[in-house]
Design a protein around this motif. Sequence first.
Motif, PDB file in Angstrom:
ATOM      1  N   ILE A  90       0.901  -1.194  -0.004  1.00  0.00           N
ATOM      2  CA  ILE A  90      -0.109   0.185   0.041  1.00  0.00           C
ATOM      3  C   ILE A  90       0.718   1.211  -0.045  1.00  0.00           C
ATOM      4  CG2 ILE A  90      -1.815   1.096   1.135  1.00  0.00           C
ATOM      5  CD1 ILE A  90      -2.723  -1.408   2.447  1.00  0.00           C
ATOM      6  N   LYS A  91       0.808   2.119  -1.133  1.00  0.00           N
ATOM      7  CA  LYS A  91       1.662   3.266  -1.094  1.00  0.00           C
ATOM      8  C   LYS A  91       1.069   4.238  -0.059  1.00  0.00           C
ATOM      9  CE  LYS A  91       2.513   3.257  -6.152  1.00  0.00           C
ATOM     10  NZ  LYS A  91       2.697   3.874  -7.213  1.00  0.00           N
ATOM     11  N   ASN A  92       2.079   4.966   0.517  1.00  0.00           N
ATOM     12  CA  ASN A  92       1.958   5.787   1.541  1.00  0.00           C
ATOM     13  C   ASN A  92       0.949   6.573   1.127  1.00  0.00           C
ATOM     14  OD1 ASN A  92       2.714   6.840   4.272  1.00  0.00           O
ATOM     15  ND2 ASN A  92       3.671   8.384   3.272  1.00  0.00           N
ATOM     16  N   GLU A  93       0.952   7.410   0.040  1.00  0.00           N
ATOM     17  CA  GLU A  93       0.011   8.249  -0.606  1.00  0.00           C
ATOM     18  C   GLU A  93      -1.325   7.947  -0.012  1.00  0.00           C
ATOM     19  OE1 GLU A  93      -0.622   6.651  -5.036  1.00  0.00           O
ATOM     20  OE2 GLU A  93       0.795   8.337  -4.561  1.00  0.00           O
ATOM     21  N   VAL A  94      -1.802   6.518   0.160  1.00  0.00           N
ATOM     22  CA  VAL A  94      -3.126   6.412   0.306  1.00  0.00           C
ATOM     23  C   VAL A  94      -3.560   6.635   1.813  1.00  0.00           C
ATOM     24  CG1 VAL A  94      -4.632   4.155   0.765  1.00  0.00           C
ATOM     25  CG2 VAL A  94      -2.991   4.303  -1.339  1.00  0.00           C
ATOM     26  N   PHE A  95      -2.768   6.602   2.534  1.00  0.00           N
ATOM     27  CA  PHE A  95      -3.148   7.003   4.065  1.00  0.00           C
ATOM     28  C   PHE A  95      -2.657   8.445   4.306  1.00  0.00           C
ATOM     29  CE2 PHE A  95      -2.172   2.261   4.133  1.00  0.00           C
ATOM     30  CZ  PHE A  95      -3.518   2.002   4.577  1.00  0.00           C
ATOM     31  N   LEU A  96      -2.018   8.996   3.157  1.00  0.00           N
ATOM     32  CA  LEU A  96      -2.286  10.521   3.509  1.00  0.00           C
ATOM     33  C   LEU A  96      -3.260  11.191   3.287  1.00  0.00           C
ATOM     34  CD1 LEU A  96       1.594  11.104   2.167  1.00  0.00           C
ATOM     35  CD2 LEU A  96       0.917  11.462   4.516  1.00  0.00           C
ATOM     36  N   GLN A  97      -3.949  10.538   2.281  1.00  0.00           N
ATOM     37  CA  GLN A  97      -5.406  11.288   1.754  1.00  0.00           C
ATOM     38  C   GLN A  97      -6.584  10.558   2.036  1.00  0.00           C
ATOM     39  OE1 GLN A  97      -5.197  12.973  -2.329  1.00  0.00           O
ATOM     40  NE2 GLN A  97      -2.754  12.735  -2.367  1.00  0.00           N
ATOM     41  N   ASN A  98      -6.444   9.228   2.345  1.00  0.00           N
ATOM     42  CA  ASN A  98      -7.672   8.287   2.538  1.00  0.00           C
ATOM     43  C   ASN A  98      -7.820   8.210   4.061  1.00  0.00           C
ATOM     44  OD1 ASN A  98      -9.602   6.375   2.637  1.00  0.00           O
ATOM     45  ND2 ASN A  98      -8.954   5.978   0.534  1.00  0.00           N
ATOM     46  N   GLY A  99      -8.810   8.709   4.538  1.00  0.00           N
ATOM     47  CA  GLY A  99      -9.270   8.642   6.419  1.00  0.00           C
ATOM     48  C   GLY A  99     -10.179   7.560   6.311  1.00  0.00           C
TER      49      GLY A  99
END
Length: 329
Positions: A90-99
């Motif tokens: 899972i790319k880190n970007e997913v959890f930066l923008q997806n709550g």
Amino acid sequence: MKKIWLLMLLVSLLIACSAKTEKISTAFYFWRTTFSLTQTEQQYLKDLDVKKLYIRYFDVALQNNEAIPVAPVVFNQKPSGYNIVPVVYIKNEVFLQNGAADSLALKVYNYIQQINKSADVSVNEIQFDCDWSLKSKKNYFQFIEDFKKLHPNLSATIRLHQIKYPEKTGIPSVKTGVLMYYNMGVINAGDDNSIYSQKTAKNYINSLQNYNLPLNVALPVFSWGVHVRSNQVTNLIGGLRVNDLKGDQFEKTRENRFKVVKDIVFKGRYLAKDDEIKIEAVSADQLKEMMHDIKKNSKHKPNEIIFYDLNENNLKAYEKEDFKTVSRW
């Protein structure tokens, strides 16, 4: 009488030495998008008594601000006879923008189940591979908590910087972590090996003693070529080793460095005259060095050594005995 005494002493020493070493289970990561094992790969797995494969099922990335599965694995061959652990990167970007961690957990779980059904496999453990950051850890850790309601037996990959600073980075609430003992530097045009540096590792490794999560260890057996033009990195050529550059199109300038003699197309890539290829790989001696340092700094023996990654060319770069030696504690 003297000969008998010497023989007994020798036997005692052999017993003592064997008692000091203990075999650790050997496993492999499988990171290709099509699951099919060559005869060589199957023979290595048999000879090394490998019973467990960690198979990358798919990645999760953002597209139009929505988390979606990317490049799912296709099983052209059933992984019969192996304990399969699905790995989801899972790319880190997913959890930066997806709550919305709960809905994402359900989507990921259902997609894993679809692949399990198509491959006709049942799984006990699921692993998540995410290099989370301080800004994403809250969402990532919540995702793990929500996923545990669907499947409680989880493992997660752990990087060296997360070992050293657990108070800041946090520790995921999983049953087991896997220390990714590679990719320790920045890919550059210099002489550094970005895959492994003992000097870099020593800045982190002593923190193993205080890390509050049972850890297995992942070690690198992969390689790549760093394509350098005008002292700038152009791209990576995956799987490249020194033996691949022995033709008259390349001139060896250093132990792991080659200059391109003339303009060519090599493995589907354009290489210009005077470009350089730097081979980055890890030797068998370095693998043993890694395990020596890990053992020296660990309170507990890992249950598994997982080699990254299962590929015929990677396997052939080592003797089978190398894998066996590295997996002794």
